[in-house]
Design a protein around this motif. Structure first.
Motif, PDB file in Angstrom:
ATOM      1  N   GLN A  10      -2.304  49.439  27.923  1.00 14.93           N
ATOM      2  CA  GLN A  10      -1.684  48.850  26.575  1.00 14.93           C
ATOM      3  C   GLN A  10      -0.319  48.616  26.334  1.00 14.93           C
ATOM      4  OE1 GLN A  10      -3.520  49.963  22.650  1.00 14.93           O
ATOM      5  NE2 GLN A  10      -2.322  48.172  21.741  1.00 14.93           N
ATOM      6  N   GLY A  11       0.443  49.879  26.713  1.00 13.82           N
ATOM      7  CA  GLY A  11       1.767  50.030  26.741  1.00 13.82           C
ATOM      8  C   GLY A  11       2.173  51.403  27.351  1.00 13.82           C
ATOM      9  N   TRP A  12       3.270  51.699  27.563  1.00 10.31           N
ATOM     10  CA  TRP A  12       3.751  53.029  28.125  1.00 10.31           C
ATOM     11  C   TRP A  12       3.049  54.252  26.947  1.00 10.31           C
ATOM     12  CZ3 TRP A  12       2.967  51.806  32.416  1.00 10.31           C
ATOM     13  CH2 TRP A  12       3.765  50.969  32.748  1.00 10.31           C
ATOM     14  N   HIS A  69       2.501  36.643  29.601  1.00 10.81           N
ATOM     15  CA  HIS A  69       1.188  35.831  29.573  1.00 10.81           C
ATOM     16  C   HIS A  69       0.365  37.131  29.467  1.00 10.81           C
ATOM     17  CE1 HIS A  69       1.961  31.703  30.723  1.00 10.81           C
ATOM     18  NE2 HIS A  69       3.241  32.455  31.031  1.00 10.81           N
ATOM     19  N   ARG A  70       0.621  38.495  30.034  1.00  2.96           N
ATOM     20  CA  ARG A  70      -0.524  39.666  30.095  1.00  2.96           C
ATOM     21  C   ARG A  70      -1.569  39.343  30.985  1.00  2.96           C
ATOM     22  NH1 ARG A  70       0.958  37.687  24.962  1.00  2.96           N
ATOM     23  NH2 ARG A  70      -0.773  38.336  24.042  1.00  2.96           N
ATOM     24  N   GLU A  80       1.077  30.657  23.152  1.00  2.00           N
ATOM     25  CA  GLU A  80       1.381  31.444  22.282  1.00  2.00           C
ATOM     26  C   GLU A  80       2.365  31.294  21.568  1.00  2.00           C
ATOM     27  OE1 GLU A  80      -0.320  35.625  22.348  1.00  2.00           O
ATOM     28  OE2 GLU A  80       1.811  35.802  23.465  1.00  2.00           O
ATOM     29  N   GLU A 116      -6.639  41.845  26.358  1.00  2.00           N
ATOM     30  CA  GLU A 116      -5.915  40.718  25.301  1.00  2.00           C
ATOM     31  C   GLU A 116      -4.860  40.131  26.097  1.00  2.00           C
ATOM     32  OE1 GLU A 116      -2.852  39.519  22.605  1.00  2.00           O
ATOM     33  OE2 GLU A 116      -2.601  41.129  23.929  1.00  2.00           O
ATOM     34  N   ALA A 117      -4.524  38.638  25.997  1.00  2.00           N
ATOM     35  CA  ALA A 117      -3.579  38.107  26.640  1.00  2.00           C
ATOM     36  C   ALA A 117      -3.632  36.942  25.796  1.00  2.00           C
ATOM     37  CB  ALA A 117      -4.199  37.734  27.945  1.00  2.00           C
ATOM     38  N   ALA A 118      -2.360  36.179  26.356  1.00  2.00           N
ATOM     39  CA  ALA A 118      -1.915  34.873  25.604  1.00  2.00           C
ATOM     40  C   ALA A 118      -3.007  33.784  25.514  1.00  2.00           C
ATOM     41  CB  ALA A 118      -0.591  34.326  26.027  1.00  2.00           C
ATOM     42  N   ALA A 119      -3.444  33.236  24.444  1.00  2.00           N
ATOM     43  CA  ALA A 119      -4.428  32.347  24.288  1.00  2.00           C
ATOM     44  C   ALA A 119      -5.735  32.630  24.605  1.00  2.00           C
ATOM     45  CB  ALA A 119      -3.906  30.943  25.066  1.00  2.00           C
ATOM     46  N   ARG A 120      -6.175  33.487  25.481  1.00  3.07           N
ATOM     47  CA  ARG A 120      -7.534  33.790  25.747  1.00  3.07           C
ATOM     48  C   ARG A 120      -7.417  35.288  26.427  1.00  3.07           C
ATOM     49  NH1 ARG A 120      -6.374  29.628  28.489  1.00  3.07           N
ATOM     50  NH2 ARG A 120      -5.055  30.321  30.360  1.00  3.07           N
ATOM     51  N   MET A 155       5.525  44.592  25.820  1.00  4.92           N
ATOM     52  CA  MET A 155       4.730  45.095  26.684  1.00  4.92           C
ATOM     53  C   MET A 155       4.681  46.756  27.032  1.00  4.92           C
ATOM     54  SD  MET A 155       3.939  42.223  28.266  1.00  4.92           S
ATOM     55  CE  MET A 155       3.352  42.505  29.903  1.00  4.92           C
ATOM     56  N   VAL A 156       5.591  47.385  26.719  1.00  5.75           N
ATOM     57  CA  VAL A 156       5.610  48.788  26.767  1.00  5.75           C
ATOM     58  C   VAL A 156       5.126  49.456  25.422  1.00  5.75           C
ATOM     59  CG1 VAL A 156       7.283  48.695  28.541  1.00  5.75           C
ATOM     60  CG2 VAL A 156       7.984  49.355  26.232  1.00  5.75           C
ATOM     61  N   CYS A 157       5.132  48.798  24.436  1.00  7.17           N
ATOM     62  CA  CYS A 157       4.836  49.456  23.121  1.00  7.17           C
ATOM     63  C   CYS A 157       3.266  49.935  23.131  1.00  7.17           C
ATOM     64  CB  CYS A 157       4.952  48.343  21.979  1.00  7.17           C
ATOM     65  SG  CYS A 157       4.166  49.018  20.277  1.00  7.17           S
ATOM     66  N   PRO A 158       3.136  51.025  22.782  1.00  5.38           N
ATOM     67  CA  PRO A 158       1.723  51.421  22.865  1.00  5.38           C
ATOM     68  C   PRO A 158       0.665  51.139  21.615  1.00  5.38           C
ATOM     69  CG  PRO A 158       3.186  53.365  22.331  1.00  5.38           C
ATOM     70  CD  PRO A 158       3.877  52.224  22.442  1.00  5.38           C
ATOM     71  N   HIS A 191      -0.038  47.538  35.315  1.00  2.63           N
ATOM     72  CA  HIS A 191       0.233  46.303  34.391  1.00  2.63           C
ATOM     73  C   HIS A 191       0.193  46.913  32.870  1.00  2.63           C
ATOM     74  CE1 HIS A 191      -0.355  43.696  37.827  1.00  2.63           C
ATOM     75  NE2 HIS A 191      -1.693  44.135  37.824  1.00  2.63           N
ATOM     76  N   GLU A 192       1.278  46.757  32.273  1.00  2.00           N
ATOM     77  CA  GLU A 192       1.521  47.137  30.924  1.00  2.00           C
ATOM     78  C   GLU A 192       1.263  45.979  30.130  1.00  2.00           C
ATOM     79  OE1 GLU A 192       3.839  47.214  33.024  1.00  2.00           O
ATOM     80  OE2 GLU A 192       5.931  46.697  32.084  1.00  2.00           O
ATOM     81  N   GLY A 193       0.946  46.267  28.707  1.00  2.00           N
ATOM     82  CA  GLY A 193       0.699  45.001  27.760  1.00  2.00           C
ATOM     83  C   GLY A 193      -0.567  44.477  27.947  1.00  2.00           C
ATOM     84  N   MET A 194      -1.428  45.036  28.510  1.00  2.00           N
ATOM     85  CA  MET A 194      -2.790  44.707  28.934  1.00  2.00           C
ATOM     86  C   MET A 194      -3.773  45.580  27.932  1.00  2.00           C
ATOM     87  SD  MET A 194      -2.617  43.148  32.553  1.00  2.00           S
ATOM     88  CE  MET A 194      -4.003  42.227  32.691  1.00  2.00           C
ATOM     89  N   ASN A 227      -7.882  37.892  29.313  1.00  2.00           N
ATOM     90  CA  ASN A 227      -7.707  37.836  30.723  1.00  2.00           C
ATOM     91  C   ASN A 227      -8.794  38.577  31.379  1.00  2.00           C
ATOM     92  OD1 ASN A 227      -5.870  37.105  33.163  1.00  2.00           O
ATOM     93  ND2 ASN A 227      -5.888  39.492  33.438  1.00  2.00           N
ATOM     94  N   ARG A 228      -9.482  38.463  32.466  1.00  2.00           N
ATOM     95  CA  ARG A 228     -10.307  38.897  33.175  1.00  2.00           C
ATOM     96  C   ARG A 228      -9.920  39.456  34.404  1.00  2.00           C
ATOM     97  NH1 ARG A 228     -13.718  35.015  33.582  1.00  2.00           N
ATOM     98  NH2 ARG A 228     -15.280  35.341  32.029  1.00  2.00           N
ATOM     99  N   PRO A 250     -11.595  41.573  37.329  1.00  2.00           N
ATOM    100  CA  PRO A 250     -12.936  42.191  38.163  1.00  2.00           C
ATOM    101  C   PRO A 250     -12.726  43.424  38.984  1.00  2.00           C
ATOM    102  CG  PRO A 250     -12.378  40.062  39.158  1.00  2.00           C
ATOM    103  CD  PRO A 250     -11.287  40.253  38.100  1.00  2.00           C
TER     104      PRO A 250
END
Ligand code: SF4
Ligand code: SF4
Lengths: 412, 417
Positions: free
Chosen positions: A31-33, B313-314, B255, A287-291, B65-68, A266-269, A293-294, A296
């Motif tokens: 999700q983040g650091w 975009h994550r 977004e 969680e991602a922009a608009a929908r 992106m880095v915010c926990p 990958h951060e922010g996920m 993200n998958r 696999p």
């Protein structure tokens, strides 16, 4: 076989780094650091048990394994913990140079000048033993709110040491309206600024045999900064960990992320769901922009932390939920049992022991086959209280990576 | 949840400050935690914004992106800037300048038809000096050259070979840069989609409005967005997906515009949900086994920089995954957060130095890798990389197009057989 690790704290990055080293395909989603940016840069394996301060982690872990069947160290064993420490020492040798042994804790100077037991310490901190009575100069920085040289020195003196404090100003840094440990570390990465610091500290040196600084001695150029200071000051130099953002933790973070490859971390996920079939997870949704993200994968590692890390969420209805796969969480049955009545109860609060129970392969018995749980999602102990936070994350991540490597047919 | 409502999640850990590229190089900007969740407590109602330095936020989203804990710091900052603009606190010259910079579509319409003349003026020292003095557009900032043809013109007039097996159809969102400066990127996108059996359509579209959004000009941005939605939603309702090659345009449709402007009606949401970055789309085709593999080898080793807007975009790094499929192509992926330009940010006199400082580690990386071109998904970042290194930069889709067997334009054309 592709492994998806969820979480980029010490346990997740350990799994990721070991798999990468072995040549297995791995991606880390976070999700983040977190953890490592708040981290002192030392590795606590076991600092306290019911009886007080632990001097020998290995001996205390033996006892703990014999008496607490749910403790995460049971899954790893003393030898496993020791092997994980050896691995981290080797992995970080070129950047931070951790040293120490599982046989005995080192007691270092804390940010307030008190004693702080830990197992592994970076090269930049081993000179800061708390019981060393050699005359010591503690250097602080003018207008730097995160560290008080005076406080450290006076507490050292109160416990039998000989310490003096001095505050210096670094032109262009301590005059800034806003600065923190990382700002200073980045500044010291410039050799000219390191030279200025040497120039400013030198006149204050008397009979002191060692000089302590807040832990801001460089980030990308840390080794050189440290060596330059020791060589020019002609004294042992050591760092004292301070409030986050914590530079020594970031050094370890960067070392591990680099080993995996930043493009695979990958951060922010934030994971918000899974897709599964036939008792196996097939992909995670983030969680991602608009929908969503998958992503696999073939294997999934939950390294999201416990109640404090966000891997387990406590609901108002008294429920405890594992956030990625909804695995069963063991913990006190209802809200009224979560806490003891006294806020600072010496025994700690039961809810902090909650977590996901796993078998010897780090799989939840009722959960999907290809999901592995590591780190503080495991629960079974109050790690902050027993000062085992880093050891549990590292050792469980290390051991689980062994099993994953076996499955992937690769070798360390 | 509005961006401002996420501020309560802030645990004051300072991680965002350690990673903010702008706060790391200038004292003019205290950093995301102060500007975002902290200052936002004092904004709103009739209060004046407590900190005008928020205008120094580049909008790169590294902090998000880095915010926990998921604080939407960049959005909080963008909306605070819009309030400053609305309240007339931006200064006349800067606002005029921002409004010009933020209208690439208009600039394109004026400049592209007279490309040789416009290019000559823009590379003419004295003209740039005047631009700096009058408008505050830094004379050394990276200015692209107008294409000799507009993408739309090319698209409509290109020779069409009928393909009976093109079962699937997709909308292409070109973006202003492709339309006026880099028509070659659009050509490559069309080639790649066609190679995968798609019929590409190019419905009426205009600027996505991001440059206006990042300059706080929300009213004008909303007009652009509504106009795009009005045209695109017809296609979406007929089952079309939208792919784009400009990472910031696609992120805006997905977004940025809905979130910053607070537009969440059905049409806006339908367009957002149907919009994809082109490599994200190709990756989804790949995951379901529907991708035609690119096969023509590219014997090059190149630096690839995933721009901050792409990370925003994550979705991970789908362009890198696609490039890894190209035979013989070696990609060195940059782990640097931002090139500095951040859309229109690095063009402004007061921010040019900051932008170049932010970009420096990336320039060094590109120089170190040392390929004949660099690779980057976002147009302004490509221009910034070229300005900082002298190395020309291409979009990943241009390499893919070549690998699918299509003819490509310069700078790739003379590098590849
Ligand atoms: S968006 Fe970028 S420049 Fe703005 S506060 Fe966040 S990290 Fe800093
Ligand atoms: S990273 Fe997020 S939680 Fe931490 S200080 Fe910044 S906004 Fe707050």
């Amino acid at each position: 076989m592709k492994t998806i690790v969820i979480g980029a704290g010490l346990s997740g990055l350990t799994v990721g780094a070991r798999l990468s080293e072995a040549g297995a395909e791995v991606e880390v989603l976070s999700q983040g650091w977190g953890v490592l940016h708040w981290h002192a840069g030392t590795i606590d394996v076991l600092g306290a048990d019911g009886g007080g301060r632990v001097m020998s982690p290995s001996a205390a872990i033996e006892t703990l394994i014999a008496t607490q069947p749910d403790h995460p160290y049971v899954l790893v064993g003393v030898d496993g913990v020791a092997a994980s420490l050896d691995w981290l020492v080797a992995t970080t040798a070129a950047t931070v140079g951790l040293s120490g042994t599982i046989e005995s804790n080192q007691v270092l100077i804390s940010a307030t000048g008190g004693p702080r037991p830990t197992c592994l310490a970076p090269r930049s901190m081993v000179g800061g033993r708390h019981d060393d009575t050699a005359p010591t100069l503690i250097v602080g920085l003018d207008r730097f709110p995160d560290f008080s040289a005076n406080l450290v020195a006076s507490n050292l003196n109160a416990s039998g040491g000989t310490a003096r404090a001095v505050d210096i100003s670094i032109p262009g840094v301590t005059g800034r309206t806003f600065f923190n440990g990382v700002t200073i570390a980045n500044a010291l990465d410039d050799p000219a600024i390191t030279a200025t610091v040497i120039e400013m500290v030198s006149p204050y040196l008397g009979t002191e045999e060692r000089v302590g600084f807040p832990a801001v001695l460089g980030l990308s150029r840390h080794r050189q900064v440290f060596d330059e200071l020791e060589a020019s000051l002609g004294r042992r130099v050591f760092e004292i960990p301070i409030l986050p953002p914590s530079v020594p933790g970031m050094r370890i973070h960067r070392t591990l992320v680099e080993l995996i490859g930043h493009h695979r971390v990958h951060e922010g996920m934030e994971v918000i769901g899974i897709e599964s079939g036939d008792g196996r997870v097939t992909s995670v949704l983030t969680e991602a922009a608009a929908r969503p993200n998958r992503t696999p994968g073939d294997r999934f590692v939950i390294a999201t932390g416990g109640i404090l890390g966000g891997g387990i969420v406590a609901g108002y209805d008294g429920s405890l939920r594992e956030v990625v796969a909804g695995l069963d969480v063991s913990g006190p049955p209802g809200r009224s049992e979560w806490f003891r009545t006294r806020f600072a109860d010496g025994k700690g609060h039961p809810v902090y022991r909650s977590g996901v129970g796993v078998d010897g392969r780090f799989s939840a018995p009722e959960g999907p086959d290809n999901v592995t749980v590591v780190g503080h999602t495991l629960g079974g102990t109050d790690a902050i209280r027993e000062k085992s936070v880093d050891g549990i994350a590292l050792a469980t991540g290390y051991k689980a990576a062994d099993l994953l490597m076996g499955d992937a047919g690769v070798h360390p | 949840m509005t961006p401002e409502e996420t501020l309560d999640r802030c645990i004051k850990c300072n991680i965002c400050i350690t990673e903010c590229p702008v706060a790391n190089v200038t004292e003019l900007f205290p950093g995301p935690k102060y500007e975002g969740p902290q200052a936002a407590r004092f904004r709103g109602g009739n209060q004046e914004s407590p900190d005008h330095s928020v205008d120094y936020c580049s909008g790169c989203r590294v902090c998000n992106m880095v915010c926990p804990t998921g604080v939407k710091i960049a959005e909080i900052n963008a909306r605070a800037r819009a309030v400053m603009v609305k309240d007339g606190e931006m200064g006349f010259r800067n606002r005029l300048r921002n409004n010009i910079l933020a209208r690439p579509e208009l600039l394109g319409r004026l400049g592209q038809p007279v490309a040789p003349l416009a290019n000559a003026v823009l590379s003419f020292g004295p003209a740039r000096w005047v631009g700096e003095k009058l408008l505050g557009v830094h004379r050394a900032a990276a200015v692209p050259t107008f294409s000799t043809h507009s993408f739309k013109r090319w698209f409509e007039n290109r020779p069409r070979t009928p393909h009976p097996d093109r079962q699937r159809r997709v909308v292409y969102f070109a973006g202003c840069a492709t339309e006026t400066y880099e028509a070659r990127v659009g050509g490559a996108a069309v080639a790649v989609m066609e190679a995968n059996g798609f019929e590409v359509v190019l419905p009426k579209q205009n600027c996505c409005g991001l440059p206006l959004l990042s300059n706080g000009e929300f009213k004008a941005a909303e007009k652009y967005h509504r106009s795009n939605v009005g045209s695109l939603v017809e296609w979406v309702r007929r089952g079309f997906d939208i792919v784009g090659t400009s990472t910031s345009c696609t992120l805006t449709l997905k977004e940025e515009a809905p979130e910053l402007l607070g537009l969440h009606d059905d049409d806006v949401q339908a367009v957002a949900a149907a919009t994809y970055d082109i490599d994200e789309y190709l990756r989804i085709l790949h995951q379901s086994g529907d991708l035609t593999a690119p096969t023509r080898p590219i014997p090059l080793r190149l630096a690839y920089h995933p721009p901050c807007q792409y990370r925003g975009h994550r979705i991970g790094l789908p362009a890198a995954e696609m490039l890894e499929m190209v035979p013989e192509l070696e990609i060195e992926i940059s782990d640097l957060a931002c090139c500095g330009i951040a859309g229109t940010y690095g063009y402004k006199t007061e921010k040019y130095e900051i932008a170049m400082k932010v970009g420096k580690p990336l320039f060094e990386f590109v120089d170190e890798v040392g390929g004949p071109v660099a690779v980057c998904d976002s147009e302004t970042c490509r221009w910034q990389i070229t300005a900082g290194t002298g190395t020309e930069a291409v979009h990943p889709v241009e390499l893919l197009a070549y690998s699918y067997g299509a003819a490509v334009d310069e700078p790739l054309a003379s590098l590849l057989p």
